[in-house]
Design a protein around this motif. Structure first.
Motif, PDB file in Angstrom:
ATOM      1  N   GLU A  95       0.948  -1.208  -0.014  1.00 37.72           N
ATOM      2  CA  GLU A  95      -0.009  -0.171  -0.151  1.00 37.72           C
ATOM      3  C   GLU A  95       0.755   1.195  -0.091  1.00 37.72           C
ATOM      4  O   GLU A  95       0.610   2.262  -0.915  1.00 37.72           O
ATOM      5  CB  GLU A  95      -0.896   0.053   1.299  1.00 37.72           C
ATOM      6  N   SER A  96       2.082   1.381   0.789  1.00 36.85           N
ATOM      7  CA  SER A  96       2.811   2.313   0.728  1.00 36.85           C
ATOM      8  C   SER A  96       3.372   2.769  -0.666  1.00 36.85           C
ATOM      9  O   SER A  96       3.352   3.769  -1.000  1.00 36.85           O
ATOM     10  CB  SER A  96       4.082   1.996   1.697  1.00 36.85           C
ATOM     11  N   GLY A  97       3.850   1.594  -1.277  1.00 40.20           N
ATOM     12  CA  GLY A  97       4.313   1.884  -2.833  1.00 40.20           C
ATOM     13  C   GLY A  97       3.315   2.369  -3.687  1.00 40.20           C
ATOM     14  O   GLY A  97       3.521   3.273  -4.500  1.00 40.20           O
ATOM     15  N   GLU A  98       2.065   1.998  -3.286  1.00 38.75           N
ATOM     16  CA  GLU A  98       1.018   2.294  -4.425  1.00 38.75           C
ATOM     17  C   GLU A  98       0.418   3.780  -3.864  1.00 38.75           C
ATOM     18  O   GLU A  98       0.300   4.638  -5.067  1.00 38.75           O
ATOM     19  CB  GLU A  98      -0.486   1.343  -4.232  1.00 38.75           C
ATOM     20  N   LEU A  99       0.598   4.194  -2.702  1.00 35.93           N
ATOM     21  CA  LEU A  99       0.178   5.539  -2.458  1.00 35.93           C
ATOM     22  C   LEU A  99       1.339   6.670  -3.081  1.00 35.93           C
ATOM     23  O   LEU A  99       0.704   7.438  -3.686  1.00 35.93           O
ATOM     24  CB  LEU A  99       0.268   5.666  -0.773  1.00 35.93           C
ATOM     25  N   VAL A 100       2.537   6.266  -2.979  1.00 36.10           N
ATOM     26  CA  VAL A 100       3.317   7.311  -3.461  1.00 36.10           C
ATOM     27  C   VAL A 100       3.463   7.225  -5.069  1.00 36.10           C
ATOM     28  O   VAL A 100       3.496   8.217  -5.593  1.00 36.10           O
ATOM     29  CB  VAL A 100       4.884   7.307  -2.932  1.00 36.10           C
ATOM     30  N   VAL A 101       3.505   5.997  -5.624  1.00 35.38           N
ATOM     31  CA  VAL A 101       3.545   6.052  -6.990  1.00 35.38           C
ATOM     32  C   VAL A 101       2.147   6.522  -7.762  1.00 35.38           C
ATOM     33  O   VAL A 101       2.526   7.574  -8.484  1.00 35.38           O
ATOM     34  CB  VAL A 101       3.539   4.496  -7.539  1.00 35.38           C
ATOM     35  N   GLY A 102       1.154   6.492  -6.908  1.00 33.80           N
ATOM     36  CA  GLY A 102       0.043   6.915  -7.585  1.00 33.80           C
ATOM     37  C   GLY A 102       0.044   8.522  -7.301  1.00 33.80           C
ATOM     38  O   GLY A 102      -0.498   9.330  -8.380  1.00 33.80           O
ATOM     39  N   ALA A 103       0.381   8.925  -6.406  1.00 33.88           N
ATOM     40  CA  ALA A 103       0.519  10.525  -6.085  1.00 33.88           C
ATOM     41  C   ALA A 103       1.310  11.148  -7.172  1.00 33.88           C
ATOM     42  O   ALA A 103       1.332  12.260  -7.785  1.00 33.88           O
ATOM     43  CB  ALA A 103       1.001  10.973  -4.514  1.00 33.88           C
ATOM     44  N   LEU A 104       2.648  10.486  -7.449  1.00 31.69           N
ATOM     45  CA  LEU A 104       3.653  11.044  -8.292  1.00 31.69           C
ATOM     46  C   LEU A 104       3.075  10.950  -9.971  1.00 31.69           C
ATOM     47  O   LEU A 104       3.437  11.896 -10.684  1.00 31.69           O
ATOM     48  CB  LEU A 104       5.095  10.089  -8.138  1.00 31.69           C
ATOM     49  N   ARG A 105       2.345  10.041 -10.029  1.00 34.05           N
ATOM     50  CA  ARG A 105       2.043   9.609 -11.562  1.00 34.05           C
ATOM     51  C   ARG A 105       0.888  10.636 -11.738  1.00 34.05           C
ATOM     52  O   ARG A 105       0.800  11.486 -12.642  1.00 34.05           O
ATOM     53  CB  ARG A 105       1.511   8.493 -11.750  1.00 34.05           C
ATOM     54  N   GLU A 106       0.078  10.987 -10.816  1.00 35.46           N
ATOM     55  CA  GLU A 106      -1.096  12.216 -10.971  1.00 35.46           C
ATOM     56  C   GLU A 106      -0.464  13.330 -10.925  1.00 35.46           C
ATOM     57  O   GLU A 106      -0.958  14.272 -11.705  1.00 35.46           O
ATOM     58  CB  GLU A 106      -2.123  11.731  -9.746  1.00 35.46           C
ATOM     59  N   ALA A 107       0.237  13.692 -10.205  1.00 31.01           N
ATOM     60  CA  ALA A 107       1.088  15.008 -10.152  1.00 31.01           C
ATOM     61  C   ALA A 107       1.990  15.550 -11.268  1.00 31.01           C
ATOM     62  O   ALA A 107       1.756  16.543 -11.877  1.00 31.01           O
ATOM     63  CB  ALA A 107       1.790  15.234  -8.555  1.00 31.01           C
ATOM     64  N   GLY A 108       2.589  14.487 -11.837  1.00 25.18           N
ATOM     65  CA  GLY A 108       3.678  14.838 -12.594  1.00 25.18           C
ATOM     66  C   GLY A 108       4.718  15.309 -12.279  1.00 25.18           C
ATOM     67  O   GLY A 108       4.703  15.932 -11.092  1.00 25.18           O
ATOM     68  N   PRO A 109       5.915  15.489 -12.963  1.00 26.80           N
ATOM     69  CA  PRO A 109       7.313  15.766 -12.555  1.00 26.80           C
ATOM     70  C   PRO A 109       7.247  17.377 -11.887  1.00 26.80           C
ATOM     71  O   PRO A 109       8.131  17.745 -11.081  1.00 26.80           O
ATOM     72  CB  PRO A 109       8.260  15.750 -13.691  1.00 26.80           C
ATOM     73  N   ASP A 110       6.475  18.282 -12.876  1.00 24.98           N
ATOM     74  CA  ASP A 110       6.569  19.556 -12.448  1.00 24.98           C
ATOM     75  C   ASP A 110       5.697  19.989 -11.552  1.00 24.98           C
ATOM     76  O   ASP A 110       5.980  21.496 -11.101  1.00 24.98           O
ATOM     77  CB  ASP A 110       6.544  20.270 -13.977  1.00 24.98           C
ATOM     78  N   ALA A 111       5.063  19.299 -10.889  1.00 30.96           N
ATOM     79  CA  ALA A 111       4.193  19.985  -9.898  1.00 30.96           C
ATOM     80  C   ALA A 111       4.774  20.495  -8.721  1.00 30.96           C
ATOM     81  O   ALA A 111       5.956  19.965  -8.166  1.00 30.96           O
ATOM     82  CB  ALA A 111       3.286  18.783  -9.423  1.00 30.96           C
ATOM     83  N   LYS A 112       4.487  21.495  -8.133  1.00 32.61           N
ATOM     84  CA  LYS A 112       5.120  22.390  -7.175  1.00 32.61           C
ATOM     85  C   LYS A 112       4.890  21.648  -5.583  1.00 32.61           C
ATOM     86  O   LYS A 112       3.878  21.203  -5.453  1.00 32.61           O
ATOM     87  CB  LYS A 112       4.779  23.803  -6.960  1.00 32.61           C
ATOM     88  N   VAL A 113       6.040  21.285  -5.293  1.00 32.25           N
ATOM     89  CA  VAL A 113       6.028  20.551  -4.054  1.00 32.25           C
ATOM     90  C   VAL A 113       6.989  20.967  -2.991  1.00 32.25           C
ATOM     91  O   VAL A 113       8.249  20.849  -3.589  1.00 32.25           O
ATOM     92  CB  VAL A 113       5.941  19.042  -3.999  1.00 32.25           C
ATOM     93  N   TRP A 114       7.047  21.169  -1.746  1.00 29.57           N
ATOM     94  CA  TRP A 114       8.268  21.590  -0.801  1.00 29.57           C
ATOM     95  C   TRP A 114       9.317  20.404  -0.997  1.00 29.57           C
ATOM     96  O   TRP A 114       8.951  19.245  -1.011  1.00 29.57           O
ATOM     97  CB  TRP A 114       7.766  21.528   0.621  1.00 29.57           C
ATOM     98  N   SER A 115      10.428  20.791  -0.759  1.00 27.73           N
ATOM     99  CA  SER A 115      11.468  19.822  -0.524  1.00 27.73           C
ATOM    100  C   SER A 115      12.364  20.166   0.114  1.00 27.73           C
ATOM    101  O   SER A 115      12.736  21.558   0.189  1.00 27.73           O
ATOM    102  CB  SER A 115      12.148  19.056  -1.757  1.00 27.73           C
ATOM    103  N   TRP A 116      13.357  19.554   0.917  1.00 24.83           N
ATOM    104  CA  TRP A 116      14.450  20.170   1.696  1.00 24.83           C
ATOM    105  C   TRP A 116      15.513  20.538   1.011  1.00 24.83           C
ATOM    106  O   TRP A 116      16.533  21.183   1.184  1.00 24.83           O
ATOM    107  CB  TRP A 116      14.885  19.097   2.496  1.00 24.83           C
ATOM    108  N   SER A 117      15.696  19.945  -0.602  1.00 27.93           N
ATOM    109  CA  SER A 117      16.773  20.424  -1.224  1.00 27.93           C
ATOM    110  C   SER A 117      16.703  21.722  -2.016  1.00 27.93           C
ATOM    111  O   SER A 117      17.699  22.128  -2.498  1.00 27.93           O
ATOM    112  CB  SER A 117      16.672  19.232  -2.272  1.00 27.93           C
ATOM    113  N   GLY A 118      15.680  22.423  -2.018  1.00 32.22           N
ATOM    114  CA  GLY A 118      15.402  23.433  -2.772  1.00 32.22           C
ATOM    115  C   GLY A 118      14.961  23.239  -4.083  1.00 32.22           C
ATOM    116  O   GLY A 118      14.756  24.067  -4.965  1.00 32.22           O
TER     117      GLY A 118
END
Length: 266
Positions: A95-118
């Motif tokens: 379920e953990s894998g499905e949740l993150v992969v589903g969120a990433l696929r739906e968002a796409g790579p350019d969706a704005k999301v906070w990260s610690w890296s900048g």
């Protein structure tokens, strides 16, 4: 630096690596046994840490978080209630894998999301979680005495990402141990002896008065770490000892040991 893998490829790899980690969990290995490469954790604690990290990243991406999200606001972060139950742990990891992969696929790579890296987009988290689970799956397989393999393009990118994180620590963390590596010019050459990853499987790391820099390339260095790409990856991440079979250290071994001691996440 633009990651070499596509967003879809990272999503596929997260799903694959989670599946491989689940195989370890259900292999009959003792979940309470210590993990040699992460000695503060048992195998089950390692699996729960990895699944929790995936769920946390999934919440960040799904909500388009503008700041860090505390762990207690991540549903199911701690894992199943029962300890020592491989079936429950397996289902939770799935379920953990499905949740993150589903969120990433739906968002796409350019969706704005906070990260610690900048690098504040979902693409950062797709890459980061790929290598989070890839390396911790190595911890699990080594603890269970099982063979470990990883696609060459993923292994090479994991080394790239590690070096980029070291550069990030150098730029943003004034008290990080990476600053202790400053000094007269010295170089570290990482050389994968198999050809699977092409010219991306060699790295030249320069240590100088201004700090750490790196590039891909084949050059004579102060010290070289050679071996199959997977072994180079694991040794560089301190998951294999430098005297492991198939790993060769040529030149100033103390320089490489100093790097491994000081080049961390901060």
């Amino acid at each position: 630096m633009t990651p070499p893998l596509t967003h879809d490829r990272y999503c596929e790899e997260i799903a694959h690596q989670v599946g491989q980690l689940r195989t370890v969990v259900t292999s009959g290995a003792d979940l309470s046994s210590a993990v040699p490469t992460t000695p503060d954790w048992s195998l089950e604690q390692l699996a729960r840490h990895t699944g929790g990290a995936l769920r946390w990243a999934g919440v960040l991406v799904r909500t388009g978080a503008e700041e860090d999200v505390p762990e207690d606001r991540v549903p199911g972060f701690d894992g199943p209630g029962a300890w020592g139950d491989p079936g429950a742990l397996d289902a939770w990891l799935a379920e953990s894998g499905e949740l993150v992969v589903g969120a990433l696929r739906e968002a796409g790579p350019d969706a704005k999301v906070w990260s610690w890296s900048g690098i504040d987009n979902a693409g950062f988290w797709a890459r980061r979680m790929t290598h989070e689970v890839t390396v911790h799956r190595a911890d699990a397989t080594l603890a269970a005495g099982l063979p470990y393999e990883v696609a060459p393009e993923v292994a090479a990118d994991a080394v790239d990402e590690w070096l980029e994180i070291v550069e990030w620590a150098q730029r943003t963390l004034p008290d990080d141990a990476v600053h202790e590596l400053r000094g007269p010019r010295r170089t570290i050459h990482l050389h994968a002896t198999d050809a699977g990853a092409g010219n991306r499987a060699e790295w030249l790391i320069e240590l100088g008065e201004e700090g750490v820099s790196w590039r891909h390339g084949h050059e004579k260095a102060t010290v070289a770490l050679r071996g199959p790409l997977t072994s180079v990856l694991l040794a560089f991440y301190r998951r294999l000892p430098l005297d492991a079979p198939g790993v060769d250290v040529l030149g100033d071994r103390k320089l490489l040991e100093s790097w491994l001691e000081r080049a961390t996440f901060g």
